[in-house]
Design an enzyme around this catalytic site. Structure first.
Site, PDB file in Angstrom:
ATOM      1  N   LYS A  10       1.926   3.858  13.822  1.00 20.11           N
ATOM      2  CA  LYS A  10       2.582   5.203  13.773  1.00 20.11           C
ATOM      3  C   LYS A  10       1.524   6.180  13.682  1.00 20.11           C
ATOM      4  O   LYS A  10       0.295   5.991  13.392  1.00 20.11           O
ATOM      5  CB  LYS A  10       3.220   5.227  12.239  1.00 20.11           C
ATOM      6  CG  LYS A  10       2.374   4.950  10.933  1.00 20.11           C
ATOM      7  CD  LYS A  10       1.897   6.393  10.499  1.00 20.11           C
ATOM      8  CE  LYS A  10       1.004   6.171   9.303  1.00 20.11           C
ATOM      9  NZ  LYS A  10       0.002   7.254   9.321  1.00 20.11           N
ATOM     10  N   ASP A 140       4.036   3.381   3.529  1.00 19.43           N
ATOM     11  CA  ASP A 140       4.438   3.597   5.121  1.00 19.43           C
ATOM     12  C   ASP A 140       5.193   2.373   5.656  1.00 19.43           C
ATOM     13  O   ASP A 140       5.465   2.494   6.782  1.00 19.43           O
ATOM     14  CB  ASP A 140       3.635   4.355   5.809  1.00 19.43           C
ATOM     15  CG  ASP A 140       2.126   3.879   5.735  1.00 19.43           C
ATOM     16  OD1 ASP A 140       2.108   2.552   5.464  1.00 19.43           O
ATOM     17  OD2 ASP A 140       1.321   4.284   6.058  1.00 19.43           O
TER      18      ASP A 140
HETATM   19  O1  C5P Z   1       1.097   2.878  -0.591  1.00 18.80           O
HETATM   20  P1  C5P Z   1       0.049   2.496  -0.053  1.00 18.80           P
HETATM   21  O2  C5P Z   1      -0.638   1.204  -0.588  1.00 18.80           O
HETATM   22  O3  C5P Z   1      -0.421   2.481   1.506  1.00 18.80           O
HETATM   23  O4  C5P Z   1      -1.262   3.644  -0.713  1.00 18.80           O
HETATM   24  C1  C5P Z   1      -2.497   3.060  -0.411  1.00 18.80           C
HETATM   25  C2  C5P Z   1      -3.312   4.430  -1.392  1.00 18.80           C
HETATM   26  O5  C5P Z   1      -3.271   5.702  -0.613  1.00 18.80           O
HETATM   27  C3  C5P Z   1      -2.645   4.407  -2.712  1.00 18.80           C
HETATM   28  O6  C5P Z   1      -3.319   3.513  -3.457  1.00 18.80           O
HETATM   29  C4  C5P Z   1      -3.193   6.106  -2.869  1.00 18.80           C
HETATM   30  O7  C5P Z   1      -4.556   5.974  -3.365  1.00 18.80           O
HETATM   31  C5  C5P Z   1      -3.145   6.865  -1.673  1.00 18.80           C
HETATM   32  N1  C5P Z   1      -1.735   7.261  -1.558  1.00 18.80           N
HETATM   33  C6  C5P Z   1      -1.407   8.416  -2.081  1.00 18.80           C
HETATM   34  N2  C5P Z   1      -0.206   9.070  -1.928  1.00 18.80           N
HETATM   35  C7  C5P Z   1       0.724   8.650  -1.227  1.00 18.80           C
HETATM   36  C8  C5P Z   1       0.442   7.408  -0.321  1.00 18.80           C
HETATM   37  C9  C5P Z   1      -0.919   6.842  -0.593  1.00 18.80           C
HETATM   38  O8  C5P Z   1      -2.279   8.947  -2.858  1.00 18.80           O
HETATM   39  N3  C5P Z   1       1.874   9.239  -0.856  1.00 18.80           N
END
Ligand code: C5P
Length: 299
Positions: A10, A140
């Protein structure tokens, strides 16, 4: 007997980021597009859970997380737990999506694992339940299931499809070394301690997308994580300038980076930009169109 599921990389055409929430995540208003760079995951029967990964030449095998914490195995265990059954199967993943590149490679693999296990174990999980499980695994991953072009709100996990009948040409330049998504978000916080609570709206991007005109879309591309990513990796700014000088309409950091994507006006424009970037010493230059489908069974 086995099943193979394909999942796409993506990019974020718009990534508006607001001030961090109490839970540490940032509120987003984003527009995702799935583009034609893929990972393929094959699942076959086995007693326990196992995973083997093969990578394209442009990926460093050491950069791929292995062991029980790999997102593929976590996805399999989560779905098995939801269905009240044992998680078992042998996974083989062929990776073409850059690792830690801001293109949701790990998320694509997790989405592929959910689809593969659901089919292989004959669970017939509802779409709503699959999306909820995907959201538990990562912000995502619901988009990796849905694919196409979609708007994402919340922390990016609440996705709704967007009409996008055009076909857009992209050139992607991955970096040798990945960037940590949390580190880029932390740097955004440091640069913008007074960021507004509400993220920048995706509406202008959606209006540009609806025209089907590459130049209009190019002007509307927006990524609030680009500034922190370039601050951490100044060479990304030079790369963007170089691609634009080679004929791309616009260069942009993909998600939290460090992959840089270039929107081009046509297939010829993409080829020209790719050749120019390769001539400038970038060993790995990928060309793709979008939107493409989300995680789906190939065979
Ligand atoms: O949700 P995911 O595990 O992909 O997110 C990885 C990291 O990216 C989270 O732990 C956070 O630090 C950051 N993040 C964030 N805000 C979001 C998505 C991700 O701060 N909307």
């Amino acid at each position: 007997m086995s099943i193979t599921v394909r999942a796409a990389a993506k990019i974020n055409l718009h990534l508006g980021v607001g001030r961090a929430r109490e839970d540490g995540f940032h509120p987003l208003d984003t527009v995702y597009q799935a583009i034609g760079i893929h990972d393929d995951l094959t699942l076959s029967g086995a007693d326990g859970l196992s995973l083997v990964t093969h990578v394209a030449d442009h990926i460093d095998p050491a950069a791929v997380p292995d062991g029980p914490d790999n997102i593929v195995l976590r996805a399999a265990r989560l779905l098995a737990e939801h269905a009240g059954r044992e998680a078992a199967g042998a996974f083989e993943v062929r990776k073409d999506i850059p690792v830690a590149g801001g293109m949701a490679g790990g998320s694509a693999d997790a989405a592929a694992a959910l689809v593969a296990c659901d089919r292989w174990w004959d669970l017939r999980t509802s779409d709503d339940d699959l999306l909820a499980l995907a959201a538990q695994l990562g912000s995502d991953i619901p988009f990796s299931l849905v694919g196409g072009t979609a708007r994402g709100v919340g922390r990016g996990e609440l996705v709704s499809p967007v009409e996008d009948p055009a076909s857009w040409w992209w050139v992607a330049v991955p970096a040798t070394e990945g960037l940590s998504t949390p580190a880029v978000y932390r740097h955004f916080d440091a640069l913008h301690p007074d960021a507004p609570e509400a993220p920048a709206s995706a509406e202008p991007l959606l209006a540009a997308l609806a025209t089907g005109e590459p130049l209009r879309l190019a002007r509307a591309l927006h990524n609030d994580l680009q500034e922190p990513a370039i601050d951490l990796r100044p060479e990304l700014g030079d790369l963007i300038a170089r691609g634009e000088a080679e004929g791309a309409l616009r260069g942009l950091v993909s998600g939290s980076g460090p992959t840089v994507v270039f929107l081009c006006d046509s297939a010829d424009g993409a080829r020209e930009t790719a050749v120019g970037l390769a001539g400038a010493g970038h060993d790995v230059v990928l060309t793709a169109t979008g939107p493409v489908a989300g995680a789906h069974v190939l065979a």
